[in-house]
Design an enzyme around this catalytic site. Structure first.
Site, short mmCIF file in Angstrom:
data_model
loop_
_atom_site.label_atom_id
_atom_site.label_comp_id
_atom_site.label_asym_id
_atom_site.label_seq_id
_atom_site.Cartn_x
_atom_site.Cartn_y
_atom_site.Cartn_z
N GLY A 34 48.46 25.29 41.73
CA GLY A 34 47.75 24.87 40.52
C GLY A 34 47.74 25.94 39.45
O GLY A 34 47.77 25.62 38.25
N THR A 35 47.72 27.21 39.84
CA THR A 35 47.74 28.28 38.84
C THR A 35 49.07 28.29 38.11
O THR A 35 49.12 28.43 36.88
CB THR A 35 47.49 29.65 39.51
OG1 THR A 35 46.28 29.60 40.24
CG2 THR A 35 47.41 30.75 38.47
N VAL A 63 49.85 27.17 53.80
CA VAL A 63 50.73 28.33 53.92
C VAL A 63 51.56 28.46 52.66
O VAL A 63 52.38 27.59 52.35
CB VAL A 63 51.63 28.22 55.17
CG1 VAL A 63 52.55 29.46 55.24
CG2 VAL A 63 50.81 28.10 56.43
N LYS A 136 43.43 47.79 50.03
CA LYS A 136 43.79 48.91 50.92
C LYS A 136 44.77 49.84 50.21
O LYS A 136 44.70 51.07 50.34
CB LYS A 136 44.39 48.38 52.21
CG LYS A 136 44.88 49.48 53.15
CD LYS A 136 45.42 48.91 54.45
CE LYS A 136 45.92 50.06 55.35
NZ LYS A 136 46.34 49.57 56.69
N HIS A 275 -1.90 42.38 44.64
CA HIS A 275 -1.25 43.30 45.57
C HIS A 275 -0.94 42.62 46.90
O HIS A 275 -1.25 43.15 47.97
CB HIS A 275 -2.10 44.56 45.77
CG HIS A 275 -2.33 45.33 44.51
ND1 HIS A 275 -1.30 45.75 43.69
CD2 HIS A 275 -3.46 45.72 43.89
CE1 HIS A 275 -1.80 46.38 42.65
NE2 HIS A 275 -3.11 46.38 42.74
N ASP A 467 -19.29 42.37 68.33
CA ASP A 467 -19.94 42.87 67.12
C ASP A 467 -19.60 42.03 65.89
O ASP A 467 -20.41 41.89 64.97
CB ASP A 467 -19.60 44.35 66.87
CG ASP A 467 -18.10 44.63 66.84
OD1 ASP A 467 -17.31 43.71 67.10
OD2 ASP A 467 -17.73 45.79 66.55
#
Length: 513
Positions: A34-35, A63, A136, A275, A467
């Site tokens: 397509g490009t 491929v 790379k 906070h 408590d």
């Protein structure tokens, strides 16, 4: 010097203009599918990859570029005599510029009801392989994956007839970030299709930057805001700012805390946060009633805080909000009159978030960064283990039970040790973040702006001693909800029986650190 470029892009933004400028510089362009068609249609001469490889595209385009003629041209080290001799022997020409972006996997899986086969077909294979090869070998090959970098490459070629080492390094880094992001999206998509909730053996995460922030938790810290990839309905990343300056690190953190608590409620509810802790929560017959309840709980702390509402803000509510300074108001919508009222204050941020009550908890994860590692857990999306169990002689009244459930939801979202007092679906006192439970109880009573007598109490974890019950009785608290599970549970139950307090066990604690 760039003599030969391979271009193959899914996102064709700016590609024709870029290719034309390369041609003006005498660069030969190789392209695929397509490009190639796009460039040829716009008058750019290209050589098709199949003409270079001598092998046609096959398997429905799966491929195309996986060929030694392509990868040899990319990976050859230019100042390695043996490499260059092999290229000549094999009749391979170097590729100096690689311009690639990948199949739109993210866009595909973001569509409603996308089919699995369609998602799989949009996993790019050749593109990442070429990108990694070029990155790379970046010392010799310029690799571009982001259309925003086209102009920079052209500018450097025009000025110096080459792309400098620093730019090639930055572009190579972008490639590995891009391919890592791409692969992580695929892994995440596949993992999320599984029914299990097992934590992965290998954790890969990816986020996209929403914006840089003015500073972090403190002015000397740098910060940015990132989002998960996905729909993120009901998430702060989708909020639309209608008014006010940009959000800060603390604004975002506090507002997110308010939203997570707000999602616990279906009726009209307002959450006030300061906070990251709730300072006032109210549910009512409309959003005005809910706001007044949240405000009255703690008029001091809500000043400069965050307000989150699960209904549209009307003009009456806006008038009340406008009487104090708040950092943010977030709601599913704002009436026109409400917006006009609230916008009269320059520094307030107004955020509109549709689907504000939408929960995304089922597969969500909670992360906490520690030095050298990360802690990962499922989001705390439950309230009770096996329902509620009354453990005292006195059973809570219907109204008390309603308030106990209301308080329990708030308690789940405040910092431990946490205590919440409530009455009539309104928080009365909140004691968060204490290092022992009795202090949390005492603070919730002492700091209350509303009459404590007749309220109920929620505790995020069990009472280690009686408590806390003694203090509750002294303050006139009539019912208590807590997880239970202490070896001294019986002492607390006996104390509750002594004072006629109803006590309910949830079987599930809600620590929040």
């Amino acid at each position: 010097m760039i003599k030969r470029a391979l271009i193959s892009v899914s996102d064709k933004t700016g590609i024709v203009e870029f290719a034309k400028k390369l041609k003006e510089l005498g660069v030969e362009i190789i392209s695929t599918g397509g490009t190639a068609r796009k460039l040829i249609e716009n008058g750019v001469e290209v050589t098709k990859v199949s003409d270079i490889t001598g092998f046609p595209e096959c398997l429905d385009g799966r491929v195309k570029t996986l060929h030694p003629v392509i990868h040899g041209g990319i990976l050859a080290i230019r100042d390695n005599e043996a490499h260059m001799a092999q290229l000549e022997e094999l009749n391979i020409k170097p590729i100096d510029l690689l311009v690639i972006n990948l199949y739109p996997f993210k866009q595909t899986i973001s569509k409603e009801n996308v089919e699995f086969d369609e998602a799989i077909e949009n996993i790019d294979i050749g593109g990442p392989t070429m990108l990694r090869s070029a990155a790379k070998n970046f010392k010799y090959v310029t690799v571009v994956t982001d259309p925003r970098d086209y102009d920079k490459v052209i500018d450097e070629l025009n000025e110096n007839n080459e792309v400098c080492y620093e730019t090639k390094y930055e572009l190579a880094l972008k490639v590995f970030e891009h391919t890592s992001h791409y692969d992580t999206l695929i892994a995440g998509y596949l993992r999320n299709r599984l029914d299990g909730k097992e934590l992965p053996e290998i954790l890969t995460l990816t986020y996209e930057k929403v914006s840089n922030l003015r500073y972090g938790e403190n002015p000397h810290q740098k910060a940015a805001f990132y989002k998960e990839v996905g729909k993120n309905e009901g998430s702060l990343v989708n909020a639309i700012k209608l008014h006010g300056k940009e959000l800060s690190f603390n604004n975002i953190n506090d507002t997110n805390g308010a939203l997570e608590l707000l999602k616990e409620y279906e009726e009209p509810t307002v959450v006030g946060v300061k906070h990251t802790n709730a300072c006032g929560v109210g549910s009512g017959y409309d959003i005005y009633d809910a706001y007044m309840k949240a405000y009255e709980c703690d008029p001091k702390s809500i000043f400069g805080g965050i307000i989150a509402a699960n209904r549209s803000i009307d003009y009456r509510t806006a008038e009340e909000i406008n009487k104090i300074f708040v950092e943010i108001v977030i709601a599913p919508d704002f009436d026109e009159e409400a917006l006009e009222i609230l916008k009269s204050k320059k520094n307030i941020r107004l955020l509109k978030l549709e689907n504000i009550s939408k929960k995304q908890w089922e597969r969500a994860m909670d992360m906490k960064k520690v030095n050298g590692g990360i802690l990962l857990q499922n989001v705390n999306c439950q309230l009770y283990k096996d329902g509620l169990k009354v453990v005292t002689e006195r059973i809570p009244t219907e109204k008390e039970m309603e308030d106990l459930k209301f308080a329990w939801k708030v308690c789940k979202h405040i910092k431990s040790n946490g205590i919440v007092l409530a009455r009539n679906k309104q928080t009365v006192g909140i004691g968060p973040g204490q290092v022992n439970r009795i202090w949390a109880v005492e603070n919730s009573i002492k700091q209350a702006f509303i009459e404590v007598k007749g309220s109920v109490m929620a505790s995020d974890a069990f009472f280690p001693f009686s408590d806390c019950v003694e203090a509750a009785a002294k303050a006139g608290i009539t019912a208590i909800i807590q997880p239970g599970g202490s070896i001294r549970d019986q002492e607390s139950i006996e104390a509750a029986n002594k004072y006629g307090i109803a006590m309910v066990f949830t079987g599930m604690r809600h620590f929040k650190h």
